[in-house]
Design an enzyme around this catalytic site. Structure first.
Site, PDB file in Angstrom:
ATOM      1  N   TYR A 183       2.255   5.034   0.834  1.00 51.59           N
ATOM      2  CA  TYR A 183       2.535   5.672   2.197  1.00 51.59           C
ATOM      3  C   TYR A 183       1.327   6.757   2.318  1.00 51.59           C
ATOM      4  O   TYR A 183       0.903   7.199   1.131  1.00 51.59           O
ATOM      5  CB  TYR A 183       3.623   6.371   2.554  1.00 51.59           C
ATOM      6  CG  TYR A 183       4.814   5.622   2.452  1.00 51.59           C
ATOM      7  CD1 TYR A 183       5.052   4.400   3.682  1.00 51.59           C
ATOM      8  CD2 TYR A 183       6.064   5.510   1.589  1.00 51.59           C
ATOM      9  CE1 TYR A 183       6.148   3.708   3.681  1.00 51.59           C
ATOM     10  CE2 TYR A 183       7.079   4.786   1.451  1.00 51.59           C
ATOM     11  CZ  TYR A 183       7.257   3.562   2.743  1.00 51.59           C
ATOM     12  OH  TYR A 183       8.268   3.007   2.896  1.00 51.59           O
ATOM     13  N   HIS A 203       8.053  -9.479   6.446  1.00 53.27           N
ATOM     14  CA  HIS A 203       8.130  -7.902   5.888  1.00 53.27           C
ATOM     15  C   HIS A 203       9.129  -7.135   6.925  1.00 53.27           C
ATOM     16  O   HIS A 203       9.214  -7.307   7.834  1.00 53.27           O
ATOM     17  CB  HIS A 203       6.512  -7.399   6.209  1.00 53.27           C
ATOM     18  CG  HIS A 203       6.546  -6.014   5.431  1.00 53.27           C
ATOM     19  ND1 HIS A 203       6.745  -4.977   5.856  1.00 53.27           N
ATOM     20  CD2 HIS A 203       5.695  -5.791   4.154  1.00 53.27           C
ATOM     21  CE1 HIS A 203       6.439  -3.759   5.236  1.00 53.27           C
ATOM     22  NE2 HIS A 203       5.844  -4.290   4.108  1.00 53.27           N
ATOM     23  N   ASP A 261       0.767  -1.276  -0.113  1.00 55.25           N
ATOM     24  CA  ASP A 261      -0.085  -0.036  -0.064  1.00 55.25           C
ATOM     25  C   ASP A 261       0.861   1.105   0.089  1.00 55.25           C
ATOM     26  O   ASP A 261       1.964   1.155   0.894  1.00 55.25           O
ATOM     27  CB  ASP A 261      -0.942  -0.176   1.367  1.00 55.25           C
ATOM     28  CG  ASP A 261      -1.864   0.799   1.216  1.00 55.25           C
ATOM     29  OD1 ASP A 261      -2.840   0.843   0.200  1.00 55.25           O
ATOM     30  OD2 ASP A 261      -2.387   1.610   2.083  1.00 55.25           O
ATOM     31  N   PHE A 275       7.864   1.351  -1.321  1.00 54.69           N
ATOM     32  CA  PHE A 275       8.834   1.543  -0.045  1.00 54.69           C
ATOM     33  C   PHE A 275       9.401   2.636  -0.146  1.00 54.69           C
ATOM     34  O   PHE A 275      10.295   3.408   0.892  1.00 54.69           O
ATOM     35  CB  PHE A 275      10.097   0.299  -0.142  1.00 54.69           C
ATOM     36  CG  PHE A 275       9.230  -0.819   0.436  1.00 54.69           C
ATOM     37  CD1 PHE A 275       8.806  -1.024   1.713  1.00 54.69           C
ATOM     38  CD2 PHE A 275       8.986  -1.825  -0.546  1.00 54.69           C
ATOM     39  CE1 PHE A 275       8.469  -2.365   2.205  1.00 54.69           C
ATOM     40  CE2 PHE A 275       8.671  -3.075  -0.124  1.00 54.69           C
ATOM     41  CZ  PHE A 275       8.139  -3.523   1.190  1.00 54.69           C
TER      42      PHE A 275
END
Length: 247
Positions: A86, A206, A84, A97
């Site tokens: 930020y 993760h 998803d 990321f």
């Protein structure tokens, strides 16, 4: 959470401003993206995003398809999946990321840099730009391509996976050996049941602080960056310069 929309509205034009940056994606992605845009799932995503913007919602990132702009399919050598974008101001920049210029790296990205420091001995970077990775053939793809400000996972079920799953399938079904770095259960669920063995499949927890050091496969200590480069060299390509910062 934002409201869902009816699916019987007229199909929106794909030439309007509901998907900024569409015209700039690499040509090799275009058939898959165009197929999505013409599908019921694509129409539903378009209606949803246009309605939310008309209602005053702030949607990130500014260019949802930026990963497809910076890394053409024929140049992809590594695939890193995010979940998803930020949801804070200035953070999401269209690459999984990564964050925009001048934004402090969030916790997951800081853990990625910690693992790089562990593997290569260099101090963690201060910037969160990963454009240099994208330019070297690292596709940084989120499975959901948009989010609303302050509302994590708010667009996780609006239909983006119809596109991102197809992009992933296009790559994993290809004959050219690729390295897939799948961090966390969400990314690992994308790995085919009969995963082609000419690819490299790297899995770990993760990098989020909630899971980065926990069993069964801690992210910190996974060794993925060196393992990926060893694979790229064995298959005839140059390694990724993971330590190259900025754009």
């Amino acid at each position: 959470m934002p409201p869902s929309l009816a699916f019987d509205d007229p199909a929106p034009s794909v030439t309007d401003d509901w998907l900024p940056g569409l015209s700039q994606i690499a040509a090799g992605w275009r058939p898959v993206v165009d197929e999505f845009l013409a599908s019921p799932a694509g129409h539903a995503v378009a209606r949803f995003l246009r309605a939310r913007r008309q209602a005053g919602a702030v949607i990130y990132p500014p260019q949802p398809l930026r990963a497809l702009q910076l890394t053409a399919p024929e140049t992809v050598r590594v695939v890193i999946l995010g979940q998803d974008p930020y949801h804070g101001p200035g953070q999401a920049n269209g690459l999984a990321f990564a964050v925009g210029p001048g934004v402090r790296p969030p916790p997951s990205l800081r853990n990625i840099f910690k693992e790089l420091e562990r593997e290569y001995g260099n101090p963690p970077r201060s910037d969160g730009l990963l454009d240099s990775w994208a330019a070297q053939g690292v596709l940084l793809l989120n499975t959901s391509l948009t989010v609303e400000a302050t509302l994590p996972a708010s667009h996780a079920r609006i239909g983006w996976q119809a596109l991102t799953n197809r992009l992933f399938t296009q790559l994993s079904a290809g004959a050219r050996p690729l390295a897939f770095m799948l961090w966390g259960a969400h990314a690992q669920a994308m790995q085919p049941a009969a995963a082609p063995n000419h690819h490299l499949w790297l899995t770990a927890n993760h990098p989020s602080p909630l899971s980065a050091r926990r069993p069964p496969t801690p992210f910190i200590g996974c060794g993925h960056f060196r393992a990926c480069n060893d694979f790229l060299i064995r298959t005839g390509g140059p390694p990724i310069d993971w330590l190259q910062s900025g754009t």
